[in-house]
Scaffold this active site. Structure first.
Site, PDB file in Angstrom:
ATOM      1  N   GLU A  29       5.868  14.442   2.642  1.00  0.00           N
ATOM      2  CA  GLU A  29       6.505  14.448   1.480  1.00  0.00           C
ATOM      3  C   GLU A  29       6.549  15.990   1.034  1.00  0.00           C
ATOM      4  O   GLU A  29       5.791  16.669   1.313  1.00  0.00           O
ATOM      5  CB  GLU A  29       5.674  13.743   0.596  1.00  0.00           C
ATOM      6  CG  GLU A  29       5.914  12.175   0.913  1.00  0.00           C
ATOM      7  CD  GLU A  29       6.933  11.615   0.526  1.00  0.00           C
ATOM      8  OE1 GLU A  29       7.831  12.210  -0.186  1.00  0.00           O
ATOM      9  OE2 GLU A  29       7.132  10.143   0.860  1.00  0.00           O
ATOM     10  N   ALA A  30       7.602  16.328   0.104  1.00  0.00           N
ATOM     11  CA  ALA A  30       7.808  17.391  -0.400  1.00  0.00           C
ATOM     12  C   ALA A  30       7.800  16.851  -1.949  1.00  0.00           C
ATOM     13  O   ALA A  30       8.264  15.937  -2.322  1.00  0.00           O
ATOM     14  CB  ALA A  30       9.034  18.248  -0.233  1.00  0.00           C
ATOM     15  N   LYS A  54       4.218  24.825  -2.199  1.00  0.00           N
ATOM     16  CA  LYS A  54       5.859  24.635  -2.489  1.00  0.00           C
ATOM     17  C   LYS A  54       6.084  25.436  -3.492  1.00  0.00           C
ATOM     18  O   LYS A  54       5.661  25.093  -4.870  1.00  0.00           O
ATOM     19  CB  LYS A  54       6.366  23.206  -2.350  1.00  0.00           C
ATOM     20  CG  LYS A  54       7.887  23.080  -2.545  1.00  0.00           C
ATOM     21  CD  LYS A  54       8.186  21.737  -2.850  1.00  0.00           C
ATOM     22  CE  LYS A  54       9.547  21.675  -3.096  1.00  0.00           C
ATOM     23  NZ  LYS A  54      10.124  20.274  -3.280  1.00  0.00           N
ATOM     24  N   ALA A  70       3.050   4.494  -2.973  1.00  0.00           N
ATOM     25  CA  ALA A  70       3.061   3.970  -4.316  1.00  0.00           C
ATOM     26  C   ALA A  70       1.718   3.096  -4.717  1.00  0.00           C
ATOM     27  O   ALA A  70       1.312   3.080  -5.755  1.00  0.00           O
ATOM     28  CB  ALA A  70       4.322   3.183  -4.448  1.00  0.00           C
ATOM     29  N   GLY A  90       0.924  -1.173  -0.060  1.00  0.00           N
ATOM     30  CA  GLY A  90       0.006   0.056  -0.017  1.00  0.00           C
ATOM     31  C   GLY A  90       0.827   1.352  -0.008  1.00  0.00           C
ATOM     32  O   GLY A  90       1.662   1.262  -0.896  1.00  0.00           O
ATOM     33  N   LEU A  96       9.775   2.559  -4.658  1.00  0.00           N
ATOM     34  CA  LEU A  96      10.923   2.065  -3.841  1.00  0.00           C
ATOM     35  C   LEU A  96      11.484   0.922  -4.406  1.00  0.00           C
ATOM     36  O   LEU A  96      12.593   0.449  -4.480  1.00  0.00           O
ATOM     37  CB  LEU A  96      10.941   2.220  -2.437  1.00  0.00           C
ATOM     38  CG  LEU A  96      10.665   3.729  -1.960  1.00  0.00           C
ATOM     39  CD1 LEU A  96      10.791   3.869  -0.488  1.00  0.00           C
ATOM     40  CD2 LEU A  96      11.552   4.771  -2.493  1.00  0.00           C
ATOM     41  N   SER A 130      -0.215  -5.098   4.663  1.00  0.00           N
ATOM     42  CA  SER A 130      -0.344  -5.422   5.781  1.00  0.00           C
ATOM     43  C   SER A 130      -0.051  -4.414   6.762  1.00  0.00           C
ATOM     44  O   SER A 130       0.669  -3.422   6.639  1.00  0.00           O
ATOM     45  CB  SER A 130       0.662  -6.644   6.175  1.00  0.00           C
ATOM     46  OG  SER A 130       0.527  -6.985   7.732  1.00  0.00           O
ATOM     47  N   GLU A 141      15.824  16.322  -4.480  1.00  0.00           N
ATOM     48  CA  GLU A 141      15.085  17.072  -5.144  1.00  0.00           C
ATOM     49  C   GLU A 141      13.621  16.644  -5.269  1.00  0.00           C
ATOM     50  O   GLU A 141      12.920  16.970  -6.142  1.00  0.00           O
ATOM     51  CB  GLU A 141      15.854  16.932  -6.791  1.00  0.00           C
ATOM     52  CG  GLU A 141      16.865  17.963  -6.871  1.00  0.00           C
ATOM     53  CD  GLU A 141      16.728  19.653  -6.927  1.00  0.00           C
ATOM     54  OE1 GLU A 141      15.358  19.768  -6.923  1.00  0.00           O
ATOM     55  OE2 GLU A 141      17.342  20.252  -6.933  1.00  0.00           O
TER      56      GLU A 141
END
Length: 501
Positions: A53-54, A82, A15, A12, A335, A43, A344
């Site tokens: 998060e940026a 931002k 992503a 989950g 990931l 899970s 960045e």
């Protein structure tokens, strides 16, 4: 042609639920019938990496694509706006610059603004000619005003800071409402076809069996399918990007709510500051070859601007990418496909682009090799381009005050990056390759911000009379200043439009 009907997403988090929400929009409920099934397995026992998060501007396109109202999204996630990223102490101690989104100046005589600026001797700071840069430093924000054609206010580029776990929860609600089925459980075994090697089913702890036609690995750094089951090799880039750890901790908000991320260089890495409405995200990214975890933790805690709201947690990673992100009937997104440190703010964008690439190349049950080959070609090109942009920040340091920064300053870099640096150093030329993520203004601001000044400029800049060029550059600076003056404060804009409850 036989369509794939059963799509299984493993994992989950951001992503997994981004993938589920986007695929649900495209696949579920078409023509009045559910021709596909989308099942997501996760899970609650397994945490996610997200720490706050940026992002970068393309996130707005994704949210619009899946039908998220922007104000609702910001309220639900405690988000803020931002306009760019400020880099402190990267070139030399005491220096700072901003990689601001959007344009820097405007063209004249078919040449980019910076060529005329260089021809005039680079008067003032490059930041003077960027609306986003000046607005960010002034703590101001507004959405674009497209009806103001010709004004910098017509096309303000912006992204967000937000709570990643709240974003995943919001995406989950949208995905489940669209028909995505969530299954709670941990994977005990992956079963593959003896002939093709394709994944056929997943067996969960407890014995539940999940069959599928196509599997998407969003299991994060665990990489349960692409690595553990399929054994796809990992291409290690730590010789160029040595940071491999991060401590993360939230703090209470303090000071003004600024519309930019801050990245401050430390002795053996750097520290992030991400302002949300309800708290501030902080973290220290560091290289374990140059500093131990305990010392890095103390560095982070000693420089917090507000009260810590939790104990710091450690994240261990390795920078690089899978040799292939799509193998057989499995594609890795997020990931699990690779990791590039958050300097960045590209992590969520790489998820987003992978999802859109998958939709474009969605296979049938023949799993034509050309689809996977094209996906992997685009994946590799994007990862390597972003990699080079991040390496640039380290390589261009002039610091020699610690072993870490001396290593970064003196290290060899990929030939693809060296060619860009050499081209800019000669006469300020910028080379954007294909559809790569970072545009010319992004490369320009990092080159100049960290002290790489070209030896010359484009010869055609000499064709414009010097007084005319000077008046043009002065006018750009004046227009930017006047535009900033009419913008409300960032905090006031949020209070008026999208304050979190």
């Amino acid at each position: 042609m036989r369509e794939i009907r059963r799509i299984v997403i493993v994992g989950g988090g951001t992503a997994g639920w981004m993938t589920a929400a986007a695929l649900a929009l495209r696949l579920l409920g078409k023509d009045g019938e559910a021709r596909w099934s989308l099942q997501l397995i996760e899970s609650d026992e397994i945490g996610i990496v997200g720490v706050g998060e940026a992002t970068i501007p393309p996130i707005r396109n994704f949210n619009a694509f899946i039908g998220l109202d922007e104000d609702e999204f910001l309220r639900e996630t405690g988000g803020s706006f931002k306009l760019g990223i400020e880099f402190v102490d990267w070139g030399e101690r005491g220096e700072r610059y901003m990689h601001a989104f959007g344009d820097v100046g405007r063209p004249l005589d078919a040449l980019p603004f910076h060529q005329h600026w260089l021809r005039l001797g680079a008067p003032g700071s490059l930041a003077d000619y960027s609306l986003n840069n000046q607005a960010a430093l002034a703590g101001r924000f507004m959405r674009p005003r497209p009806e103001m054609a010709g004004s910098p206010l017509a096309g303000i580029a912006y992204a967000f800071h937000f709570d990643a776990s709240r974003y995943a929860a919001l995406l989950r609600r949208h995905a489940e409402a669209a028909g995505v089925q969530r299954t709670e459980g941990r994977i005990a075994r992956v079963e593959r076809d003896d002939g093709s090697g394709h994944i056929r089913r997943l067996v969960l702890q407890g014995g539940q069996v999940v069959d599928g036609d196509f599997f998407i690995d969003c299991s994060g750094l665990h990489a349960l399918l692409i690595d553990k089951a399929l054994g796809v090799p990992f291409e290690d880039w730590s010789h160029w990007l040595p940071c491999d750890r991060a401590w993360a901790v939230p703090t209470a908000s303090c000071g003004p709510l600024l519309p930019f991320t801050r990245a401050t260089a430390q002795e053996s890495g750097w520290q992030w500051r991400i302002p949300l409405q309800h708290r501030t995200g902080n973290g220290h990214v560091f290289a374990s070859a140059f500093v131990d975890e305990a010392t890095a933790r103390e560095t982070l805690l000693s420089q917090l601007e507000g009260e810590a709201l939790a104990e710091p947690r450690i994240i261990r990673f390795r920078t690089g990418r899978r040799r292939e992100a799509w193998v057989g009937n499995c594609v890795a997104i997020g990931l699990s496909s690779g990791f590039l440190e958050p300097l960045e703010s590209t992590s969520i964008h790489l998820i987003q682009s992978a999802i859109l690439r998958l939709i474009e190349l969605l296979p049938d049950t023949e799993f034509a090799s050309a689809n996977a080959a094209e996906y992997n070609r685009q994946f590799a090109a994007e990862m390597e381009s972003v990699r080079d942009f991040i390496i640039l920040h380290y390589k261009l340091t002039r610091r020699g005050d610690s072993p870490f920064w001396r290593h970064c300053r003196d290290m060899a870099v990929p030939e693809s990056l060296w060619a860009r640096m050499d081209l800019f150093a000669a006469a300020g030329h910028l080379d954007r390759r294909g559809q790569e993520l970072f545009s010319e203004p992004s490369w320009l601001q990092v080159f100049v911000g960290q002290g790489l000044r070209p030896r010359g400029h484009h010869p055609l800049a000499e064709l414009s009379a010097r007084p005319r060029a000077q008046a043009f550059v002065d006018d750009v600076r004046t227009v930017v200043r006047r535009c900033v003056e009419v913008m409300p404060s960032h905090a006031d804009f949020i209070a008026a439009h999208c304050a979190a409850p």
